[in-house]
Design a protein around this motif. Structure first.
Motif, PDB file in Angstrom:
ATOM      1  N   PRO A   1      21.194 -10.536  19.568  1.00 46.13           N
ATOM      2  CA  PRO A   1      20.314 -11.707  19.572  1.00 46.13           C
ATOM      3  C   PRO A   1      20.375 -12.426  20.915  1.00 46.13           C
ATOM      4  O   PRO A   1      21.400 -12.453  21.578  1.00 46.13           O
ATOM      5  N   ARG A   4      18.912 -17.924  23.296  1.00 43.76           N
ATOM      6  CA  ARG A   4      18.031 -18.981  22.792  1.00 43.76           C
ATOM      7  C   ARG A   4      17.974 -18.963  21.261  1.00 43.76           C
ATOM      8  O   ARG A   4      18.078 -20.016  20.627  1.00 43.76           O
ATOM      9  N   SER A   5      17.825 -17.792  20.670  1.00 44.32           N
ATOM     10  CA  SER A   5      17.747 -17.714  19.214  1.00 44.32           C
ATOM     11  C   SER A   5      19.082 -18.115  18.577  1.00 44.32           C
ATOM     12  O   SER A   5      19.123 -18.711  17.508  1.00 44.32           O
ATOM     13  N   GLU A   8      19.190 -21.878  18.667  1.00 43.21           N
ATOM     14  CA  GLU A   8      18.285 -22.426  17.653  1.00 43.21           C
ATOM     15  C   GLU A   8      18.894 -22.303  16.257  1.00 43.21           C
ATOM     16  O   GLU A   8      18.782 -23.204  15.434  1.00 43.21           O
ATOM     17  N   ARG A   9      19.555 -21.167  15.986  1.00 39.06           N
ATOM     18  CA  ARG A   9      20.213 -20.965  14.696  1.00 39.06           C
ATOM     19  C   ARG A   9      21.329 -21.980  14.507  1.00 39.06           C
ATOM     20  O   ARG A   9      21.467 -22.585  13.446  1.00 39.06           O
TER      21      ARG A   9
END
Length: 106
Positions: A1, A4-5, A8-9
């Motif tokens: 991953p 950024r993701s 965000e998570r």
């Protein structure tokens, strides 16, 4: 991953955690309010019961004192009490006669 993701998570997880804590705090606050209201209601119920269980003269409204002799019930309807014969006579003339006869016939 991607980085950024993942951020965000984590942000979403933190948001859910904070919202969950807020909800828990709100629940606990409401629980305290409800508990307090219930105990106050219980206190009020006891006071109201003591107040309304007091016998009052149907003629003059005087409350019966526990140390004195008891008020006499109306011999017709048996629901109204009087502190004296005078109060009973006055109340009868003031309109208890119709109420008494209606209660007795019911």
């Amino acid at each position: 991953p991607s980085r950024r993701s993942e951020l965000e998570r984590m942000k979403d997880d933190n948001f859910r955690e904070v919202e969950g804590m807020k909800a828990l705090q709100s629940f606990r606050a409401m629980q305290q309010i409800a508990t307090s209201a219930y105990s106050k209601r219980s206190e009020i119920s006891v006071q109201a019961e003591a107040h309304f269980s007091q016998i009052v003269c149907g003629g003059c409204g005087r409350a019966e004192q526990h140390s004195s002799c008891s008020f006499q019930k109306c011999s017709g309807c048996k629901t109204v009490r009087y502190c004296s014969r005078l109060c009973q006579d006055n109340h009868w003339k003031a309109g208890h006669k119709a109420d008494c006869l209606a209660r007795r016939d019911a």
